[in-house]
Write an enzyme that holds these catalytic residues in place. Structure first.
Site, PDB file in Angstrom:
ATOM      1  N   HIS A 139       0.830  -1.201   0.000  1.00  0.00           N
ATOM      2  CA  HIS A 139       0.000   0.000   0.000  1.00  0.00           C
ATOM      3  C   HIS A 139       0.864   1.250   0.000  1.00  0.00           C
ATOM      4  O   HIS A 139       1.561   1.531   0.983  1.00  0.00           O
ATOM      5  CB  HIS A 139      -0.882   0.039   1.247  1.00  0.00           C
ATOM      6  CG  HIS A 139      -2.018  -0.909   1.220  1.00  0.00           C
ATOM      7  ND1 HIS A 139      -3.161  -0.713   1.964  1.00  0.00           N
ATOM      8  CD2 HIS A 139      -2.225  -2.066   0.543  1.00  0.00           C
ATOM      9  CE1 HIS A 139      -4.003  -1.722   1.756  1.00  0.00           C
ATOM     10  NE2 HIS A 139      -3.447  -2.545   0.894  1.00  0.00           N
ATOM     11  N   ARG A 164      -0.441  -0.957  -4.649  1.00  0.00           N
ATOM     12  CA  ARG A 164      -1.704  -0.214  -4.648  1.00  0.00           C
ATOM     13  C   ARG A 164      -1.401   1.241  -4.345  1.00  0.00           C
ATOM     14  O   ARG A 164      -0.661   1.540  -3.403  1.00  0.00           O
ATOM     15  CB  ARG A 164      -2.656  -0.763  -3.589  1.00  0.00           C
ATOM     16  CG  ARG A 164      -4.075  -0.216  -3.712  1.00  0.00           C
ATOM     17  CD  ARG A 164      -4.933  -0.569  -2.505  1.00  0.00           C
ATOM     18  NE  ARG A 164      -4.760   0.392  -1.427  1.00  0.00           N
ATOM     19  CZ  ARG A 164      -5.587   0.487  -0.373  1.00  0.00           C
ATOM     20  NH1 ARG A 164      -6.600  -0.337  -0.253  1.00  0.00           N
ATOM     21  NH2 ARG A 164      -5.374   1.385   0.561  1.00  0.00           N
ATOM     22  N   TYR A 176      -9.807   8.319   1.683  1.00  0.00           N
ATOM     23  CA  TYR A 176      -9.584   6.910   2.021  1.00  0.00           C
ATOM     24  C   TYR A 176      -8.181   6.468   1.612  1.00  0.00           C
ATOM     25  O   TYR A 176      -7.701   6.775   0.519  1.00  0.00           O
ATOM     26  CB  TYR A 176     -10.608   5.995   1.328  1.00  0.00           C
ATOM     27  CG  TYR A 176     -10.199   4.555   1.448  1.00  0.00           C
ATOM     28  CD1 TYR A 176     -10.348   3.881   2.654  1.00  0.00           C
ATOM     29  CD2 TYR A 176      -9.550   3.904   0.402  1.00  0.00           C
ATOM     30  CE1 TYR A 176      -9.893   2.581   2.801  1.00  0.00           C
ATOM     31  CE2 TYR A 176      -9.100   2.607   0.539  1.00  0.00           C
ATOM     32  CZ  TYR A 176      -9.272   1.952   1.740  1.00  0.00           C
ATOM     33  OH  TYR A 176      -8.801   0.670   1.887  1.00  0.00           O
ATOM     34  N   ASP A 226      -7.952   1.304  -5.114  1.00  0.00           N
ATOM     35  CA  ASP A 226      -9.158   0.950  -4.355  1.00  0.00           C
ATOM     36  C   ASP A 226     -10.084   2.157  -4.282  1.00  0.00           C
ATOM     37  O   ASP A 226      -9.733   3.185  -3.694  1.00  0.00           O
ATOM     38  CB  ASP A 226      -8.751   0.497  -2.949  1.00  0.00           C
ATOM     39  CG  ASP A 226      -9.927  -0.021  -2.135  1.00  0.00           C
ATOM     40  OD1 ASP A 226     -11.066  -0.040  -2.643  1.00  0.00           O
ATOM     41  OD2 ASP A 226      -9.705  -0.413  -0.972  1.00  0.00           O
ATOM     42  N   HIS A 228     -13.093   1.912  -2.853  1.00  0.00           N
ATOM     43  CA  HIS A 228     -13.738   1.717  -1.549  1.00  0.00           C
ATOM     44  C   HIS A 228     -15.237   2.036  -1.592  1.00  0.00           C
ATOM     45  O   HIS A 228     -15.780   2.703  -0.701  1.00  0.00           O
ATOM     46  CB  HIS A 228     -13.045   2.514  -0.450  1.00  0.00           C
ATOM     47  CG  HIS A 228     -12.890   1.742   0.823  1.00  0.00           C
ATOM     48  ND1 HIS A 228     -13.592   2.036   1.974  1.00  0.00           N
ATOM     49  CD2 HIS A 228     -12.143   0.663   1.120  1.00  0.00           C
ATOM     50  CE1 HIS A 228     -13.267   1.179   2.932  1.00  0.00           C
ATOM     51  NE2 HIS A 228     -12.386   0.327   2.434  1.00  0.00           N
ATOM     52  N   GLU A 252     -10.461  -1.747  -7.700  1.00  0.00           N
ATOM     53  CA  GLU A 252     -11.110  -2.495  -6.619  1.00  0.00           C
ATOM     54  C   GLU A 252     -12.322  -1.762  -6.062  1.00  0.00           C
ATOM     55  O   GLU A 252     -12.295  -0.534  -5.891  1.00  0.00           O
ATOM     56  CB  GLU A 252     -10.088  -2.727  -5.499  1.00  0.00           C
ATOM     57  CG  GLU A 252     -10.628  -3.427  -4.270  1.00  0.00           C
ATOM     58  CD  GLU A 252      -9.605  -3.470  -3.159  1.00  0.00           C
ATOM     59  OE1 GLU A 252     -10.007  -3.719  -2.011  1.00  0.00           O
ATOM     60  OE2 GLU A 252      -8.399  -3.259  -3.426  1.00  0.00           O
ATOM     61  N   GLU A 278     -14.181  -8.074  -0.657  1.00  0.00           N
ATOM     62  CA  GLU A 278     -13.619  -8.208   0.682  1.00  0.00           C
ATOM     63  C   GLU A 278     -14.698  -8.166   1.757  1.00  0.00           C
ATOM     64  O   GLU A 278     -14.479  -8.662   2.866  1.00  0.00           O
ATOM     65  CB  GLU A 278     -12.553  -7.148   0.948  1.00  0.00           C
ATOM     66  CG  GLU A 278     -13.060  -5.737   1.136  1.00  0.00           C
ATOM     67  CD  GLU A 278     -11.922  -4.746   1.392  1.00  0.00           C
ATOM     68  OE1 GLU A 278     -12.000  -4.026   2.395  1.00  0.00           O
ATOM     69  OE2 GLU A 278     -10.982  -4.694   0.590  1.00  0.00           O
ATOM     70  N   ARG A 299     -12.236 -11.168  -3.986  1.00  0.00           N
ATOM     71  CA  ARG A 299     -11.394 -10.791  -2.848  1.00  0.00           C
ATOM     72  C   ARG A 299     -11.908 -11.306  -1.503  1.00  0.00           C
ATOM     73  O   ARG A 299     -11.374 -10.959  -0.451  1.00  0.00           O
ATOM     74  CB  ARG A 299     -11.259  -9.261  -2.791  1.00  0.00           C
ATOM     75  CG  ARG A 299     -10.596  -8.741  -4.019  1.00  0.00           C
ATOM     76  CD  ARG A 299      -9.905  -7.420  -3.929  1.00  0.00           C
ATOM     77  NE  ARG A 299      -9.898  -6.709  -2.679  1.00  0.00           N
ATOM     78  CZ  ARG A 299      -8.902  -6.795  -1.784  1.00  0.00           C
ATOM     79  NH1 ARG A 299      -7.853  -7.590  -2.004  1.00  0.00           N
ATOM     80  NH2 ARG A 299      -8.950  -6.073  -0.696  1.00  0.00           N
ATOM     81  N   ASP A 332      -6.115  -5.574   9.500  1.00  0.00           N
ATOM     82  CA  ASP A 332      -7.236  -5.977  10.353  1.00  0.00           C
ATOM     83  C   ASP A 332      -7.424  -7.486  10.342  1.00  0.00           C
ATOM     84  O   ASP A 332      -8.305  -8.004  11.038  1.00  0.00           O
ATOM     85  CB  ASP A 332      -8.532  -5.273   9.935  1.00  0.00           C
ATOM     86  CG  ASP A 332      -8.954  -5.593   8.504  1.00  0.00           C
ATOM     87  OD1 ASP A 332      -8.075  -5.853   7.674  1.00  0.00           O
ATOM     88  OD2 ASP A 332     -10.166  -5.571   8.235  1.00  0.00           O
ATOM     89  N   GLU A 355      -3.099  -9.354  -1.154  1.00  0.00           N
ATOM     90  CA  GLU A 355      -2.822  -8.085  -0.470  1.00  0.00           C
ATOM     91  C   GLU A 355      -1.937  -8.345   0.745  1.00  0.00           C
ATOM     92  O   GLU A 355      -2.101  -9.341   1.450  1.00  0.00           O
ATOM     93  CB  GLU A 355      -4.135  -7.439  -0.034  1.00  0.00           C
ATOM     94  CG  GLU A 355      -3.962  -6.100   0.669  1.00  0.00           C
ATOM     95  CD  GLU A 355      -5.285  -5.466   1.057  1.00  0.00           C
ATOM     96  OE1 GLU A 355      -5.304  -4.251   1.308  1.00  0.00           O
ATOM     97  OE2 GLU A 355      -6.300  -6.185   1.113  1.00  0.00           O
ATOM     98  N   TRP A 418     -18.490   4.517   3.203  1.00  0.00           N
ATOM     99  CA  TRP A 418     -17.082   4.676   3.571  1.00  0.00           C
ATOM    100  C   TRP A 418     -16.270   3.549   2.950  1.00  0.00           C
ATOM    101  O   TRP A 418     -15.238   3.759   2.372  1.00  0.00           O
ATOM    102  CB  TRP A 418     -16.883   4.647   5.090  1.00  0.00           C
ATOM    103  CG  TRP A 418     -15.434   4.796   5.403  1.00  0.00           C
ATOM    104  CD1 TRP A 418     -14.710   5.971   5.437  1.00  0.00           C
ATOM    105  CD2 TRP A 418     -14.477   3.762   5.633  1.00  0.00           C
ATOM    106  NE1 TRP A 418     -13.387   5.715   5.677  1.00  0.00           N
ATOM    107  CE2 TRP A 418     -13.206   4.348   5.815  1.00  0.00           C
ATOM    108  CE3 TRP A 418     -14.562   2.366   5.714  1.00  0.00           C
ATOM    109  CZ2 TRP A 418     -12.039   3.606   6.072  1.00  0.00           C
ATOM    110  CZ3 TRP A 418     -13.419   1.630   5.969  1.00  0.00           C
ATOM    111  CH2 TRP A 418     -12.176   2.263   6.151  1.00  0.00           C
TER     112      TRP A 418
END
Length: 418
Positions: A139, A164, A176, A226, A228, A252, A278, A299, A332, A355, A418
């Protein structure tokens, strides 16, 4: 740099050896919150499963402790498929992130036990290697385009083959994916931080970011982005088309996918590869997307998608339609999920990319593991099971710390994704 974990003594267990005699839920926060399930058999062999659900960790911990653990004691840890069906079909209230994360924790723990008892790493149980190492992406981000390009360059210098890229949006204070001088971790406060979003400004800056990245870093590095879930389908189509000259590896989460048919509109307008999933929890969340080839990468994670048993079915279904895997792998998810995911990545024929974000030193110490990063790929070791352990005494030194993910509003105050 990975920590070293002890090698388990191989135990070829009978049904009596495989009997589950204990299952405990461990909640720890070595920099961020993780929920881990530890399942122990009569023979003393134990397995680990990750049950972390960012911002809702205690909901899964309670689901496990209060509703699942009592059902595990006395059962045969070797009946992995039957256990999965019991927890999924037997719960009546199927699917959802809390239920499927809890099921995943049990499932991965049982696969870990099976590998240890067989004396084999997980990828061997799945069918052996399809590749030596799993391509990963890091990232990179910056407050503006120049800073983001510098960050991409640093990842390339570290040996990353795929990066990314995210950058700030003029007039948007907390875009983001953009950190404030430290590793990016969105769950930063006990109550959700409120951010403000502006789509037109974002749609203007994103193509300029990738134009600059190709100018600065050339055609060889794989670039990802991404969105998001911030765009409507037609806005996502516009962005995907505008990014075509810069050959993204994928775009993404370009729009929320509750309505899977919305991706048909994006496909009509662009050939930019699309990734999503995801936040999915089951094969039903992506059935239309996959069988109509509306995406190129799925994902859905092992931890939020019901474990290895279910994700293996999803990956096989995706392979029939030339859709490849691209597992979520942010911080996370604990090293327990990363270890399991890398064994899966090593085996699965239709692998795309993984990722990868660096965990803190404290997290790596709590979860010693045998996977290593070399030249843009992650490599699993041959430790029996998933190759990840937990230091319970050290974990106990890091108590749970309430944190929630942010929310986003438009400039007029309307709630947004978000």
């Amino acid at each position: 740099m990975s920590s070293q974990i002890p090698t388990e003594t191989t135990t070829h267990g009978s049904k009596n050896d495989r009997e589950i005699v204990d299952a405990k839920v461990i909640v720890t926060c070595p920099g961020r919150n993780f929920v881990t399930l530890k399942v122990t058999t009569r023979s003393g062999v134990y397995g680990l499963g990750d049950a972390t659900l960012n911002g809702r960790e205690l909901a899964v911990a309670s689901y496990l402790q209060d509703h699942v653990v009592p059902n595990l004691i006395g059962r045969d840890a070797g009946r992995i498929e039957d256990m999965w069906q019991f927890l999924y079909r037997g719960a009546y209230w199927r699917r959802g992130p809390v239920t499927m994360s809890a099921i995943a924790a049990v499932d991965v723990a049982l696969w870990d036990i099976l590998g240890k008892m067989a004396g084999l790493p997980l990828y061997q149980l799945l069918g052996g290697r399809s590749r030596e190492g799993a391509l990963v992406y890091g990232h990179a981000n910056g407050r503006d385009i120049a800073e983001a390009s510098d960050a991409v360059g640093r990842f390339i210098e570290q040996g990353f083959l795929a990066v990314r890229a995210q950058c700030g949006v003029p007039g948007v204070k907390k875009a983001y994916g953009v950190s404030s001088g430290r590793a990016y971790e969105p769950a930063e406060s006990e109550l959700p931080a409120e951010t403000v979003w502006n789509t037109p400004r974002y749609l203007e800056v994103a193509p300029r970011l990738f134009e600059q990245l190709r100018r600065d870093h050339g055609p060889d590095v794989e670039l990802l982005h991404d969105v998001h879930h911030r765009l409507t389908p037609i806005e996502a189509a516009r962005l995907a088309k505008s990014l075509e000259p810069y050959r993204l590896f994928w775009l993404e989460d370009s729009t929320p996918a509750e309505n899977q048919k919305s991706f048909e509109l994006i496909r009509k307008h662009s050939v930019t590869p699309l990734a999503v999933g995801e936040v999915f929890n089951s094969i039903w969340d992506c059935k239309h997307l996959i069988e109509n080839q509306l995406i190129d990468y799925i994902r859905t994670t092992i931890v939020h998608g019901g474990g290895i048993t279910h994700i293996r079915r999803l990956a096989d279904f995706a392979a029939l339609h030339q859709v490849r895997t691209g597992f979520h792998g942010a911080t996370d998810l604990s090293p327990v999920t990363m270890g399991a995911a890398l064994h899966f990545d090593t085996w699965v024929p239709n692998f795309g990319i993984q990722e990868y974000m660096f965990h803190t030193d404290e997290t790596d110490a709590v979860f010693p593991h045998d996977y290593v990063l070399r030249n843009g790929r992650l490599y699993v070791g041959d430790t029996p099971g998933i190759g990840v352990d937990i230091d319970e005494k050290l974990a106990a030194k890091y108590p749970y710390s309430p944190k929630q993910l942010p929310i986003a509003r438009l400039e007029d105050g309307s709630m947004w994704d978000w």
